[in-house]
Write a protein that holds these residues in place. Structure first.
Motif, PDB file in Angstrom:
ATOM      1  N   ARG A   1     -68.862  34.598  -1.193  1.00  0.00           N
ATOM      2  CA  ARG A   1     -68.136  33.526  -0.557  1.00  0.00           C
ATOM      3  C   ARG A   1     -68.066  34.052   1.265  1.00  0.00           C
ATOM      4  O   ARG A   1     -67.659  32.911   2.093  1.00  0.00           O
ATOM      5  CB  ARG A   1     -66.516  32.868  -1.644  1.00  0.00           C
ATOM      6  N   ARG A   2     -67.339  35.093   1.094  1.00  0.00           N
ATOM      7  CA  ARG A   2     -66.563  35.127   2.343  1.00  0.00           C
ATOM      8  C   ARG A   2     -67.855  35.994   3.632  1.00  0.00           C
ATOM      9  O   ARG A   2     -67.611  35.431   4.644  1.00  0.00           O
ATOM     10  CB  ARG A   2     -66.074  36.776   2.232  1.00  0.00           C
TER      11      ARG A   2
ATOM     12  N   SER B   1     -70.462  33.807   2.977  1.00  0.00           N
ATOM     13  CA  SER B   1     -71.330  32.859   3.643  1.00  0.00           C
ATOM     14  C   SER B   1     -70.191  32.152   4.437  1.00  0.00           C
ATOM     15  O   SER B   1     -70.876  31.080   5.227  1.00  0.00           O
ATOM     16  CB  SER B   1     -71.201  31.528   2.297  1.00  0.00           C
ATOM     17  N   ARG B   2     -69.079  31.651   4.605  1.00  0.00           N
ATOM     18  CA  ARG B   2     -68.394  30.870   5.646  1.00  0.00           C
ATOM     19  C   ARG B   2     -68.181  31.944   6.844  1.00  0.00           C
ATOM     20  O   ARG B   2     -68.027  31.644   8.027  1.00  0.00           O
ATOM     21  CB  ARG B   2     -66.408  31.573   5.377  1.00  0.00           C
ATOM     22  N   LEU B   3     -68.468  33.143   6.743  1.00  0.00           N
ATOM     23  CA  LEU B   3     -68.388  34.208   7.863  1.00  0.00           C
ATOM     24  C   LEU B   3     -69.863  33.427   8.597  1.00  0.00           C
ATOM     25  O   LEU B   3     -69.762  33.904  10.213  1.00  0.00           O
ATOM     26  CB  LEU B   3     -68.002  35.146   7.935  1.00  0.00           C
TER      27      LEU B   3
ATOM     28  N   LEU C   1     -71.440  31.171   8.357  1.00  0.00           N
ATOM     29  CA  LEU C   1     -71.885  29.394   9.321  1.00  0.00           C
ATOM     30  C   LEU C   1     -70.605  29.471  10.388  1.00  0.00           C
ATOM     31  O   LEU C   1     -71.344  29.242  11.951  1.00  0.00           O
ATOM     32  CB  LEU C   1     -70.840  28.595   8.037  1.00  0.00           C
ATOM     33  N   LYS C   2     -70.307  30.625  10.600  1.00  0.00           N
ATOM     34  CA  LYS C   2     -68.755  30.960  11.770  1.00  0.00           C
ATOM     35  C   LYS C   2     -70.443  31.000  12.658  1.00  0.00           C
ATOM     36  O   LYS C   2     -70.174  30.645  14.045  1.00  0.00           O
ATOM     37  CB  LYS C   2     -67.860  31.741  11.727  1.00  0.00           C
TER      38      LYS C   2
ATOM     39  N   GLN D   1     -72.821  28.707  14.567  1.00  0.00           N
ATOM     40  CA  GLN D   1     -72.042  27.750  15.237  1.00  0.00           C
ATOM     41  C   GLN D   1     -71.330  28.117  16.965  1.00  0.00           C
ATOM     42  O   GLN D   1     -72.486  27.397  17.433  1.00  0.00           O
ATOM     43  CB  GLN D   1     -70.595  27.063  14.479  1.00  0.00           C
TER      44      GLN D   1
END
Length: 91
Positions: free
Chosen positions: A74-75, A77-79, A81-82, A85
């Motif tokens: 999860r961590r 995946s979120r990193l 995404l950022k 972007q």
């Protein structure tokens, strides 16, 4: 106070494992902060390099039992995404 030799040994092992886990978590937090700093400053190339290091640390923590595998993924995946972007904004 432990009542037997086995309990005393388990207490010593628990302290050793706790030290190892805390050090690993500190390294992870530091690396994640580096990624987020690069993202905040819009440094796409540097963010990608730091992200790869963070991914490696998170995967190692999951494989050694420091973090739950789902927490690690999860961590990451979120990193990711950022970082994506920031790359998209810079392109």
């Amino acid at each position: 106070m432990p009542h037997c030799k086995q309990a005393a040994k388990r207490a010593r092992q628990a302290v050793t494992r706790q030290d190892f886990n805390l050090a690993a978590k500190r390294r992870i937090k530091t690396q994640v902060k580096r990624v987020l700093d690069c993202v905040t400053n819009r440094q796409a190339d540097q963010a990608q390099k730091e992200f790869l290091s963070a991914t490696r640390l998170l995967d190692k923590a999951a494989s050694s039992g420091v973090l739950h595998p789902n927490n690690s993924r999860r961590r990451i995946s979120r990193l990711a995404l950022k970082v994506r972007q920031v790359k998209a904004a810079g392109a």
